[in-house]
Write a protein that holds these residues in place. Structure first.
Motif, PDB file in Angstrom:
ATOM      1  N   VAL A  88       0.835  -1.205   0.000  1.00  0.00           N
ATOM      2  CA  VAL A  88       0.000   0.000   0.000  1.00  0.00           C
ATOM      3  C   VAL A  88       0.869   1.255   0.000  1.00  0.00           C
ATOM      4  O   VAL A  88       1.820   1.357   0.761  1.00  0.00           O
ATOM      5  N   PHE A 108       9.767  -1.512   8.083  1.00  0.00           N
ATOM      6  CA  PHE A 108       8.631  -2.123   7.383  1.00  0.00           C
ATOM      7  C   PHE A 108       8.925  -3.575   6.994  1.00  0.00           C
ATOM      8  O   PHE A 108       8.035  -4.412   7.017  1.00  0.00           O
ATOM      9  N   ALA A 147       8.093   5.595  -0.329  1.00  0.00           N
ATOM     10  CA  ALA A 147       6.779   5.071   0.081  1.00  0.00           C
ATOM     11  C   ALA A 147       6.420   3.850  -0.767  1.00  0.00           C
ATOM     12  O   ALA A 147       5.893   2.853  -0.254  1.00  0.00           O
ATOM     13  N   THR A 150       8.452   0.850   0.398  1.00  0.00           N
ATOM     14  CA  THR A 150       7.916   0.184   1.600  1.00  0.00           C
ATOM     15  C   THR A 150       6.763  -0.733   1.214  1.00  0.00           C
ATOM     16  O   THR A 150       6.553  -1.773   1.828  1.00  0.00           O
ATOM     17  N   ALA A 151       6.017  -0.316   0.154  1.00  0.00           N
ATOM     18  CA  ALA A 151       4.880  -1.139  -0.290  1.00  0.00           C
ATOM     19  C   ALA A 151       5.342  -2.402  -1.006  1.00  0.00           C
ATOM     20  O   ALA A 151       4.612  -3.388  -1.058  1.00  0.00           O
TER      21      ALA A 151
ATOM     22  N   ARG B 188      -0.435   3.785   7.693  1.00  0.00           N
ATOM     23  CA  ARG B 188       0.456   3.032   6.804  1.00  0.00           C
ATOM     24  C   ARG B 188       0.907   1.723   7.462  1.00  0.00           C
ATOM     25  O   ARG B 188       0.981   0.680   6.802  1.00  0.00           O
ATOM     26  N   VAL B 191      -1.771  -1.140   7.552  1.00  0.00           N
ATOM     27  CA  VAL B 191      -2.007  -1.983   6.370  1.00  0.00           C
ATOM     28  C   VAL B 191      -0.834  -2.936   6.102  1.00  0.00           C
ATOM     29  O   VAL B 191      -0.728  -3.505   5.023  1.00  0.00           O
ATOM     30  N   THR B 192       0.032  -3.096   7.088  1.00  0.00           N
ATOM     31  CA  THR B 192       1.064  -4.135   7.018  1.00  0.00           C
ATOM     32  C   THR B 192       0.662  -5.240   8.000  1.00  0.00           C
ATOM     33  O   THR B 192      -0.252  -5.035   8.809  1.00  0.00           O
ATOM     34  N   MET B 194       1.902  -5.884  10.693  1.00  0.00           N
ATOM     35  CA  MET B 194       2.331  -5.594  12.062  1.00  0.00           C
ATOM     36  C   MET B 194       1.108  -5.553  12.981  1.00  0.00           C
ATOM     37  O   MET B 194       0.117  -4.893  12.664  1.00  0.00           O
TER      38      MET B 194
END
Lengths: 319, 347
Positions: A88, A108, A147, A150-151, B188, B191-192, B194
């Motif tokens: 995302v 992440f 960003a 990371t997605a 953000r 939506v992982t 985690m």
């Protein structure tokens, strides 16, 4: 083996309360995005694009309708599984101010049990040289690529990009487009929202034009442009706007199907430039109208969008 | 809960703090500056004289000039209007005027002000002595209490450690969490894969690790500069600092679990911190409070952190001596953290 579509949305509805008014952000939206597609959601501000994407991402719960992401539904015990398989990129995310590019990616990456290495993600978005740079020293384009990186860390099957190039310079936009193309070439699926019609034209296999929470047109960019019935425009700039002939004079030319005016500019929608252009020039000459400039252009998604979301369409209830 | 995720979040939280000059100053520099200023201000020594206002006329000049002989009194000779104004603004602790009708002095003060009582006793003593009423009175000798462990600075340093745990723990977690929410970073992360427990535990761990050096810096500063004694167990002090840091970070987390703006979290933090600043026993002993104020002070975690730290620093306290507050604080922290986990919103 038949794989479920990447995204399936059926009769999706979401209503917000804004003051005392109810806003139908998503109003019975249906959509299927196949695997391996780059799919664009186009529409003006408030059309329901971001709400639709947030429902797909599991950030917002719909009021009604069905949502299947990679064949699974949110809230049925599969949430972690879905999150592990999607990537995302929100409209805007402020990563921690003092964190370096590498540290953000490591943070992440720690969430995913499997996925790409930090080095791979850096290479995908061409940020290797900025590995040790902190957030405040990055340009807008570099932040956006971070960003996206990371997605991509979890090696997702489906990537959500919500207006990823808004506010970026042309070079940064092209760099991000390349990232999307590379991702698709490796079998990935992308759901993209954008204001930029050229971006949709460049990147998307199919687009859905969304207005007032509904899909009002769906197809490949070329199909949608063809659906206008005419794919070219003749644009004439006149010396004196008051001397311009009326619409009927232009429409009397058989190839001209529509006329639009802005000050001293007249834009004729034509089926074929090579037959329409001499006829238009001949008509203007006959009437003694002086021309300041002349150009032709192909129809774009912008024209489709203006055509579909214009006043006449809504009055006709054709949506 | 996956340890590698907790560790990654904690590490980032830790790094973010160390790279922020403002955060380092307010966490380390400010408490030390406060310790220096307050240490100088409250050094043991002669008591400060108290100022009184005397309404100036022939009678008071003749009868009350002797008040100027009292070393602990500073006498301001004022008009009646100026005397009233000075008393109202707190520039004098008490006023003295001559009443012709009663043929005696009249003292006027607000008894709720501590210096007013001292001024009254000093004025009355001087007038009594002058009228020959204390012929047989021999004042006792007086010793200044300046032994390490009994001075105000000795009382203050453990309190400042507690106060720093409160501020750094609550602001460090609470404010940062809301900033992350405002900047969409929490969305953000949501939506992982985690989990919220991993994220919050990592964040709390990162902050809790930070408070240990913070507290020891102030402690070392007090011991080295002001000679504040450290008589108890280092293990007990360490445990108290960790548990104190934990309880305040957990409270910060609870306050931030739903706040949507930095203004909201600022207000919530102040609403929770201000009563603890006043009643938590940092600047004065709260054991002397009575009624609801005492009850409020007793439920404040800061009260127990401060008391236990004083037990460990000023008395030879061990872990056995402070296990009750340690357990109570740890349980409070667990309760706040569990509640924060339930109520926490990513967006």
């Amino acid at each position: 083996m038949n794989q479920a579509p990447a995204i399936e949305l059926r009769a999706l509805r979401k209503t917000y309360k804004k003051g005392r008014e109810l806003v139908h952000a998503v109003n019975g939206l249906d959509l299927v995005v196949g695997r391996g597609e780059v799919f664009g959601l186009l529409g003006p501000n408030g059309a329901g694009k971001t709400t639709t994407v947030e429902i797909c991402e599991g950030l917002t719960a719909p009021d009604a309708g069905e949502v299947r992401i990679l064949g699974k539904e949110w809230g049925t015990g599969a949430d972690d599984d879905i999150r592990a398989r999607i990537g995302v990129c929100l409209q805007e995310t402020k990563f921690q101010e003092h964190a370096t590019v590498e540290e953000v990616l490591k943070l992440f990456r720690s969430c995913f049990d499997d996925g790409r290495t930090v080095d791979d993600a850096l290479a995908l978005v061409s940020l290797q040289e900025k590995r040790s740079a902190r957030q405040k020293s990055l340009s807008g384009g570099q932040r956006q690529r971070l960003a996206v990186a990371t997605a991509l860390l979890g090696d997702p099957k489906l990537l959500f990009l919500d207006e990823p190039t808004t506010g970026l310079d042309p070079q940064s936009r092209r760099q991000l487009w390349q990232v999307v193309r590379d991702y698709q070439s490796q079998g990935g699926t992308v759901l993209l929202t954008t204001h930029y019609m050229d971006e949709a034209h460049q990147l998307c296999d199919r687009v859905a034009i969304v207005d007032r929470g509904e899909v009002i047109a769906l197809g490949s960019p070329a199909e949608l442009i063809r659906s206008l019935g005419a794919q070219h425009f003749v644009v004439v700039d006149l010396v004196d706007a008051d001397a311009a002939p009326d619409d009927a004079s232009f429409l009397s030319i058989s190839d001209v199907s529509a006329v639009e005016r802005r000050d001293a500019r007249v834009e004729c929608t034509v089926a074929s430039v090579h037959t329409a252009l001499p006829a238009v020039l001949e008509m203007l000459e006959r009437r003694g109208v002086e021309i300041d400039g002349l150009s032709t252009r192909h129809a774009t998604l912008e024209d489709v969008f203006v055509h579909l979301t214009g006043r006449h369409l809504r009055e006709g209830g054709a949506a | 809960m996956r340890w590698r995720v907790v560790k990654a979040v904690a590490r980032q939280c830790f790094l973010e703090f160390w790279r922020s000059p403002q955060a380092v100053f307010w966490t380390y520099g400010f408490p030390i500056m406060m310790a220096v200023v307050l240490g100088f201000a409250f050094q043991s020594g002669q008591a400060e004289p108290v100022t009184i206002g005397v309404v100036d006329n022939k009678v008071t000049r003749a009868n009350l000039a002797k008040l100027e002989d009292e070393p602990l009194l500073v006498v301001d000779w004022l008009s009646p209007a100026d005397a009233d104004r000075a008393l109202g603004r707190g520039r004098v602790a008490l006023t003295v005027r001559w009443s012709a009708r009663d043929d005696r002095e009249v003292l006027r003060s607000d008894p709720s002000r501590p210096e007013a009582m001292l001024a009254r006793l000093l004025v009355e003593r001087r007038l009594r002595q002058a009228s020959g009423g204390e012929v047989a009175y021999v004042p006792p000798a007086h010793e200044v209490e300046d032994r390490p462990g009994s001075r105000y600075i000795d009382f203050l340093i453990p309190g400042l450690i507690g106060l720093n745990l409160l501020g750094a723990g609550m602001w460090g977690v609470g404010f940062n969490l809301v900033q992350m929410r405002v900047g969409n970073l929490l969305r953000r992360i949501f939506v992982t894969p985690m989990k919220r427990s991993e994220f919050l535990a990592g964040y709390l761990l990162g902050r809790s690790v930070l408070v240990i050096p913070e507290a020891f810096v102030i402690m070392a500063f007090g011991v080295l500069l002001w000679g504040v004694p450290f008589r108890g167990s280092l293990l007990a002090a360490l445990t108290l600092i960790v548990v104190g840091g934990w309880v305040f970070t957990a409270i910060g987390c609870l306050l931030a679990c739903r706040a949507r703006t930095t203004e909201t979290i600022g207000g919530l933090m102040n609403a929770v911190q201000l009563p603890m600043w006043i009643l938590g026993g940092t600047f004065f002993a709260n054991e002397g409070l009575e009624g609801p104020m005492r009850w409020a002070a007793e439920v404040m975690p800061l009260t127990h952190v401060n008391r236990a730290l004083r037990d460990v620093m000023l008395e030879p306290g061990t872990l056995l001596d402070v296990w009750v507050p340690v357990v109570a604080l740890a349980v409070t922290g667990v309760a706040c953290f569990s509640l924060a986990m339930r109520l926490f919103r990513w967006q």
